[in-house]
Design a protein around this motif. Structure first.
Motif, PDB file in Angstrom:
ATOM      1  N   GLY A  15       0.792  -1.222   0.000  1.00 34.47           N
ATOM      2  CA  GLY A  15       0.000   0.000   0.000  1.00 34.47           C
ATOM      3  C   GLY A  15       0.820   1.265   0.000  1.00 34.47           C
ATOM      4  O   GLY A  15       0.490   2.229   0.694  1.00 34.47           O
ATOM      5  N   CYS A  16       1.905   1.282  -0.803  1.00 34.64           N
ATOM      6  CA  CYS A  16       2.773   2.466  -0.828  1.00 34.64           C
ATOM      7  C   CYS A  16       3.511   2.553  -2.159  1.00 34.64           C
ATOM      8  O   CYS A  16       3.550   1.588  -2.921  1.00 34.64           O
ATOM      9  CB  CYS A  16       3.767   2.406   0.325  1.00 34.64           C
ATOM     10  N   PRO A  17       4.120   3.710  -2.430  1.00 34.01           N
ATOM     11  CA  PRO A  17       4.970   3.819  -3.616  1.00 34.01           C
ATOM     12  C   PRO A  17       6.150   2.856  -3.501  1.00 34.01           C
ATOM     13  O   PRO A  17       6.628   2.565  -2.400  1.00 34.01           O
ATOM     14  CB  PRO A  17       5.460   5.271  -3.588  1.00 34.01           C
ATOM     15  N   ALA A  18       6.604   2.348  -4.628  1.00 38.91           N
ATOM     16  CA  ALA A  18       7.732   1.415  -4.658  1.00 38.91           C
ATOM     17  C   ALA A  18       9.016   2.180  -4.963  1.00 38.91           C
ATOM     18  O   ALA A  18       9.308   2.489  -6.120  1.00 38.91           O
ATOM     19  CB  ALA A  18       7.483   0.321  -5.682  1.00 38.91           C
ATOM     20  N   GLU A  19       9.769   2.469  -3.934  1.00 42.03           N
ATOM     21  CA  GLU A  19      11.031   3.202  -4.080  1.00 42.03           C
ATOM     22  C   GLU A  19      12.159   2.239  -4.427  1.00 42.03           C
ATOM     23  O   GLU A  19      12.244   1.143  -3.882  1.00 42.03           O
ATOM     24  CB  GLU A  19      11.369   3.919  -2.775  1.00 42.03           C
ATOM     25  N   GLY A  20      13.026   2.650  -5.347  1.00 41.71           N
ATOM     26  CA  GLY A  20      14.220   1.885  -5.657  1.00 41.71           C
ATOM     27  C   GLY A  20      14.046   0.811  -6.718  1.00 41.71           C
ATOM     28  O   GLY A  20      14.871  -0.092  -6.814  1.00 41.71           O
ATOM     29  N   VAL A  21      12.995   0.907  -7.531  1.00 40.95           N
ATOM     30  CA  VAL A  21      12.814  -0.046  -8.626  1.00 40.95           C
ATOM     31  C   VAL A  21      13.566   0.467  -9.854  1.00 40.95           C
ATOM     32  O   VAL A  21      13.320   1.584 -10.316  1.00 40.95           O
ATOM     33  CB  VAL A  21      11.322  -0.246  -8.969  1.00 40.95           C
ATOM     34  N   ALA A  22      14.483  -0.347 -10.356  1.00 39.18           N
ATOM     35  CA  ALA A  22      15.212   0.011 -11.573  1.00 39.18           C
ATOM     36  C   ALA A  22      14.306  -0.236 -12.780  1.00 39.18           C
ATOM     37  O   ALA A  22      13.559  -1.215 -12.822  1.00 39.18           O
ATOM     38  CB  ALA A  22      16.481  -0.815 -11.690  1.00 39.18           C
ATOM     39  N   ILE A  23      14.386   0.680 -13.753  1.00 36.20           N
ATOM     40  CA  ILE A  23      13.555   0.608 -14.961  1.00 36.20           C
ATOM     41  C   ILE A  23      14.451   0.872 -16.166  1.00 36.20           C
ATOM     42  O   ILE A  23      15.286   1.776 -16.144  1.00 36.20           O
ATOM     43  CB  ILE A  23      12.431   1.669 -14.925  1.00 36.20           C
ATOM     44  N   THR A  24      14.257   0.089 -17.215  1.00 34.64           N
ATOM     45  CA  THR A  24      14.975   0.289 -18.474  1.00 34.64           C
ATOM     46  C   THR A  24      13.946   0.506 -19.579  1.00 34.64           C
ATOM     47  O   THR A  24      12.936  -0.192 -19.635  1.00 34.64           O
ATOM     48  CB  THR A  24      15.855  -0.934 -18.807  1.00 34.64           C
ATOM     49  N   LEU A  25      14.218   1.473 -20.443  1.00 34.50           N
ATOM     50  CA  LEU A  25      13.351   1.772 -21.579  1.00 34.50           C
ATOM     51  C   LEU A  25      14.068   1.422 -22.876  1.00 34.50           C
ATOM     52  O   LEU A  25      15.227   1.804 -23.072  1.00 34.50           O
ATOM     53  CB  LEU A  25      12.965   3.253 -21.595  1.00 34.50           C
ATOM     54  N   TYR A  26      13.355   0.698 -23.748  1.00 38.26           N
ATOM     55  CA  TYR A  26      13.869   0.336 -25.068  1.00 38.26           C
ATOM     56  C   TYR A  26      12.928   0.860 -26.144  1.00 38.26           C
ATOM     57  O   TYR A  26      11.713   0.870 -25.962  1.00 38.26           O
ATOM     58  CB  TYR A  26      13.947  -1.186 -25.230  1.00 38.26           C
TER      59      TYR A  26
END
Length: 116
Positions: A15-26
């Motif tokens: 029930g909260c924002p997910a801090e520290g998630v790595a994301i890659t865009l292609y």
């Protein structure tokens, strides 16, 4: 309006924002993938800036990879093999406008939609 892309991750199990998630865009073209950007979510579950800013925006097909496994492990999900680890979301952007692709995440499921 010139187009741009934003994203964020919400941890629906906690029930909260997910801090520290790595994301890659292609950017996708046929079977080819071109890496465009890397980002990590902040305390609000968002990237600090658009993951694809106006200056780099092009219409076309894209893929966001949410590297959720490390985040889930940091928050108590155990096991050698997680049910969810890397979550790919493929989508198209057909016009120059604001696209927002959020991820709603739990250890055993996720959803997404075109947000605002």
């Amino acid at each position: 309006m010139t187009g741009f892309l934003t994203t964020h991750v919400l941890d629906t199990a906690r029930g909260c924002p997910a801090e520290g998630v790595a994301i890659t865009l292609y950017r996708l073209s046929g079977t080819a993938r071109e890496k465009i950007a890397d980002a990590v979510t902040n305390a609000d579950g968002r990237t600090d800036a658009p993951i694809l800013p106006q200056t780099a925006f092009q219409t076309g097909s894209y893929e966001l990879i949410f590297h959720a496994g490390a985040y889930l492990r940091r928050h108590g999900v155990e096991g050698e093999r997680l049910f969810l680890d890397e979550i790919p979301i493929r989508f198209g952007m057909a016009e120059a406008s604001h696209y927002h692709v959020p991820l709603l995440l739990s250890p055993f499921g996720y959803s997404t939609y075109r947000g605002s």
